[in-house]
Design an enzyme around this catalytic site. Structure first.
Site, PDB file in Angstrom:
ATOM      1  N   VAL A  52     -13.922  74.817  69.851  1.00 19.10           N
ATOM      2  CA  VAL A  52     -13.822  73.363  69.785  1.00 19.10           C
ATOM      3  C   VAL A  52     -12.410  72.933  70.207  1.00 19.10           C
ATOM      4  O   VAL A  52     -12.221  71.875  70.797  1.00 19.10           O
ATOM      5  CB  VAL A  52     -14.166  72.863  68.367  1.00 19.10           C
ATOM      6  CG1 VAL A  52     -14.005  71.357  68.259  1.00 19.10           C
ATOM      7  CG2 VAL A  52     -15.588  73.254  68.001  1.00 19.10           C
ATOM      8  N   GLU A  53     -11.424  73.777  69.956  1.00 19.60           N
ATOM      9  CA  GLU A  53     -10.054  73.483  70.371  1.00 19.60           C
ATOM     10  C   GLU A  53      -9.961  73.333  71.895  1.00 19.60           C
ATOM     11  O   GLU A  53      -9.240  72.463  72.399  1.00 19.60           O
ATOM     12  CB  GLU A  53      -9.101  74.588  69.894  1.00 19.60           C
ATOM     13  CG  GLU A  53      -8.920  74.644  68.393  1.00 19.60           C
ATOM     14  CD  GLU A  53      -9.998  75.429  67.634  1.00 19.60           C
ATOM     15  OE1 GLU A  53      -9.775  75.694  66.437  1.00 19.60           O
ATOM     16  OE2 GLU A  53     -11.056  75.766  68.218  1.00 19.60           O
TER      17      GLU A  53
ATOM     18  N   GLU B 131     -25.718  78.720  69.655  1.00 18.26           N
ATOM     19  CA  GLU B 131     -25.074  77.426  69.891  1.00 18.26           C
ATOM     20  C   GLU B 131     -25.103  77.066  71.373  1.00 18.26           C
ATOM     21  O   GLU B 131     -25.297  75.907  71.745  1.00 18.26           O
ATOM     22  CB  GLU B 131     -23.624  77.444  69.409  1.00 18.26           C
ATOM     23  CG  GLU B 131     -23.477  77.568  67.914  1.00 18.26           C
ATOM     24  CD  GLU B 131     -22.030  77.616  67.509  1.00 18.26           C
ATOM     25  OE1 GLU B 131     -21.563  76.629  66.906  1.00 18.26           O
ATOM     26  OE2 GLU B 131     -21.354  78.636  67.808  1.00 18.26           O
TER      27      GLU B 131
ATOM     28  N   LYS C 170     -17.891  68.501  64.612  1.00 15.27           N
ATOM     29  CA  LYS C 170     -19.014  69.416  64.837  1.00 15.27           C
ATOM     30  C   LYS C 170     -19.840  69.475  63.544  1.00 15.27           C
ATOM     31  O   LYS C 170     -19.777  70.446  62.787  1.00 15.27           O
ATOM     32  CB  LYS C 170     -18.479  70.800  65.230  1.00 15.27           C
ATOM     33  CG  LYS C 170     -19.530  71.745  65.740  1.00 15.27           C
ATOM     34  CD  LYS C 170     -18.885  73.033  66.260  1.00 15.27           C
ATOM     35  CE  LYS C 170     -19.940  74.008  66.724  1.00 15.27           C
ATOM     36  NZ  LYS C 170     -19.347  75.263  67.213  1.00 15.27           N
TER      37      LYS C 170
ATOM     38  N   TYR D 129     -12.532  51.337  78.783  1.00 15.22           N
ATOM     39  CA  TYR D 129     -13.082  52.260  77.781  1.00 15.22           C
ATOM     40  C   TYR D 129     -14.511  52.677  78.094  1.00 15.22           C
ATOM     41  O   TYR D 129     -14.946  53.740  77.670  1.00 15.22           O
ATOM     42  CB  TYR D 129     -12.968  51.712  76.358  1.00 15.22           C
ATOM     43  CG  TYR D 129     -13.394  50.279  76.163  1.00 15.22           C
ATOM     44  CD1 TYR D 129     -14.725  49.931  76.074  1.00 15.22           C
ATOM     45  CD2 TYR D 129     -12.437  49.279  76.069  1.00 15.22           C
ATOM     46  CE1 TYR D 129     -15.114  48.622  75.886  1.00 15.22           C
ATOM     47  CE2 TYR D 129     -12.815  47.955  75.888  1.00 15.22           C
ATOM     48  CZ  TYR D 129     -14.143  47.638  75.801  1.00 15.22           C
ATOM     49  OH  TYR D 129     -14.522  46.336  75.623  1.00 15.22           O
TER      50      TYR D 129
END
Length: 131
Positions: A84-85, A33, A110, A65
């Site tokens: 991912v956290e 990854e 993901k 934005y």
């Protein structure tokens, strides 16, 4: 996390949402990854009061934005993390920087996660408030 947040007077806060931001990153626990990378999809919902910005038609009283999208993309494309956290927290930290933002909801998708059974998406969702 779709429940509206309220201000000190109990009025619902407004939302500025950035949905479906696609950025290539190298996050994950597996070596592959980090080496190959993959596309992450992010949704960032800011909770703030936009009345002053609207009354004065003043961009400086709200959140740009476009700038937010660029900053979030820099985080995702930047330094790899295992979880991912952790990535979601880093995005939340950036999103909370503009002064009018009271809270933020971040969803990191993901869709190419290394899962051995058929699946549509993996998501991590967090809500963070200004300290």
């Amino acid at each position: 996390m779709s429940l509206p947040l309220v201000d000190a007077e109990g009025r619902p806060l407004d939302q500025v949402a950035l949905r479906g931001l696609r950025v290539r990153g190298r996050h994950g626990v597996l070596d592959a990854e980090r080496e190959l990378g993959q596309t992450f999809v992010l949704d960032v919902v800011l909770h703030l009061d936009t009345r002053a910005a609207a009354a004065g038609d003043d961009l400086t009283r709200t959140v740009h934005y476009g700038v937010l999208a660029e900053r979030v993309a820099e985080v995702v494309a930047g330094e790899p993390v295992a979880l991912v956290e952790t990535l979601a927290q880093r995005v939340a930290d950036v999103a909370l920087e503009p002064e009018p933002v009271v809270a933020v909801d971040v969803t990191v998708h993901k869709p190419q996660a290394p899962v051995t059974v058929p699946f549509e998406d993996v998501e991590v969702r967090i809500r963070r408030w200004r300290a």
